[in-house]
Scaffold this active site. Sequence first.
Site, short mmCIF file in Angstrom:
data_model
loop_
_atom_site.label_atom_id
_atom_site.label_comp_id
_atom_site.label_asym_id
_atom_site.label_seq_id
_atom_site.Cartn_x
_atom_site.Cartn_y
_atom_site.Cartn_z
N CYS A 14 0.85 -1.19 0.00
CA CYS A 14 0.00 0.00 0.00
C CYS A 14 0.89 1.24 0.00
O CYS A 14 1.76 1.39 0.86
CB CYS A 14 -0.89 -0.02 1.24
SG CYS A 14 -1.70 1.55 1.60
N GLU A 15 0.67 2.14 -0.94
CA GLU A 15 1.54 3.31 -1.03
C GLU A 15 1.24 4.35 0.05
O GLU A 15 2.00 5.31 0.21
CB GLU A 15 1.45 3.96 -2.41
CG GLU A 15 0.14 4.64 -2.74
CD GLU A 15 0.16 5.28 -4.11
OE1 GLU A 15 -0.46 6.34 -4.26
OE2 GLU A 15 0.76 4.71 -5.04
N HIS A 16 0.17 4.16 0.80
CA HIS A 16 -0.18 5.12 1.85
C HIS A 16 0.45 4.77 3.20
O HIS A 16 0.68 5.65 4.02
CB HIS A 16 -1.70 5.20 2.00
CG HIS A 16 -2.39 5.63 0.73
ND1 HIS A 16 -3.12 4.77 -0.04
CD2 HIS A 16 -2.41 6.83 0.10
CE1 HIS A 16 -3.59 5.42 -1.10
NE2 HIS A 16 -3.17 6.66 -1.04
N HIS A 17 0.70 3.47 3.43
CA HIS A 17 1.27 3.07 4.72
C HIS A 17 2.47 2.12 4.56
O HIS A 17 3.08 1.74 5.56
CB HIS A 17 0.21 2.40 5.59
CG HIS A 17 -0.90 3.32 5.99
ND1 HIS A 17 -2.10 3.36 5.32
CD2 HIS A 17 -0.98 4.24 6.97
CE1 HIS A 17 -2.89 4.27 5.88
NE2 HIS A 17 -2.24 4.81 6.88
N GLN A 29 -4.69 -0.47 -5.36
CA GLN A 29 -5.17 -1.66 -6.08
C GLN A 29 -5.86 -1.30 -7.39
O GLN A 29 -5.72 -2.00 -8.39
CB GLN A 29 -6.11 -2.48 -5.19
CG GLN A 29 -6.51 -3.81 -5.83
CD GLN A 29 -7.27 -4.71 -4.87
OE1 GLN A 29 -7.00 -4.73 -3.67
NE2 GLN A 29 -8.22 -5.46 -5.39
N CYS A 48 -3.18 -2.55 5.78
CA CYS A 48 -3.46 -1.23 6.37
C CYS A 48 -4.88 -1.18 6.91
O CYS A 48 -5.19 -0.36 7.78
CB CYS A 48 -3.23 -0.12 5.33
SG CYS A 48 -4.20 -0.29 3.83
#
Length: 223
Positions: free
Chosen positions: A111-114, A152, A182
């Site tokens: 996940c690019e956010h976490h 995704q 996440c």
Amino acid sequence: MDNHDLEKEEEMDDHVMSSLETPLRPDAFALSDDEKIAIIEGHFREIMHTLGLDLKDDSLKGTPHRVAKMYVKEIFSGLHPDNKPHARRFENKYKYNKMLVERDITVYSSCEHHFVPIIGKAHVAYIPNEHVIGLSKLNRIVQYYARRPQVQERMTMQIANELKQALQTEDVAVLIEADHLCVMSRGVNDVSSSTVTAEYSGLFEQEGYRTEFLGHIRTGTKG
């Protein structure tokens, strides 16, 4: 935590896709892999130190290098275009023109956010015209786009677009089912939900072809 702080926290957790292309700086590949590993190793050592971990401990002292090498050479190796699989096309000598489905391709992404794992399965299909590609290349294309910080939805579309280009056909379908750590291990802590994304183009926009594709991947029907 008051309502304002809770809303802000939830807003930060929202998974927003900013573009179809993975966001990269123009100088993303100016450094060699070895240079990147050395820099990341130093930064990760500082993170561990800030967390209070004893880097003199035998179990921990090699961790900064291991993490840096893993980032560059393994789980984020799909960022570098040199690692893109060459999907050589072959003449469709058998004139096979029915649906070809590759099910249950393992997806390990992040996940690019976490920067925590996305784990799941990809199912891809196409209807050949003049050309086919080796079956292993379908898996390699999925893995190439998975091995980078991802959303995704973007990953699904990137794989579909690459397959269309490689196969020179619009008749492509991609469906990904995945668990996001996440969601499972932090934030809402929901261990039972999963995320499904799909991209259909060409003949797969027709209900009959979609139904056949979904039937293959849900029931394992062959033929």
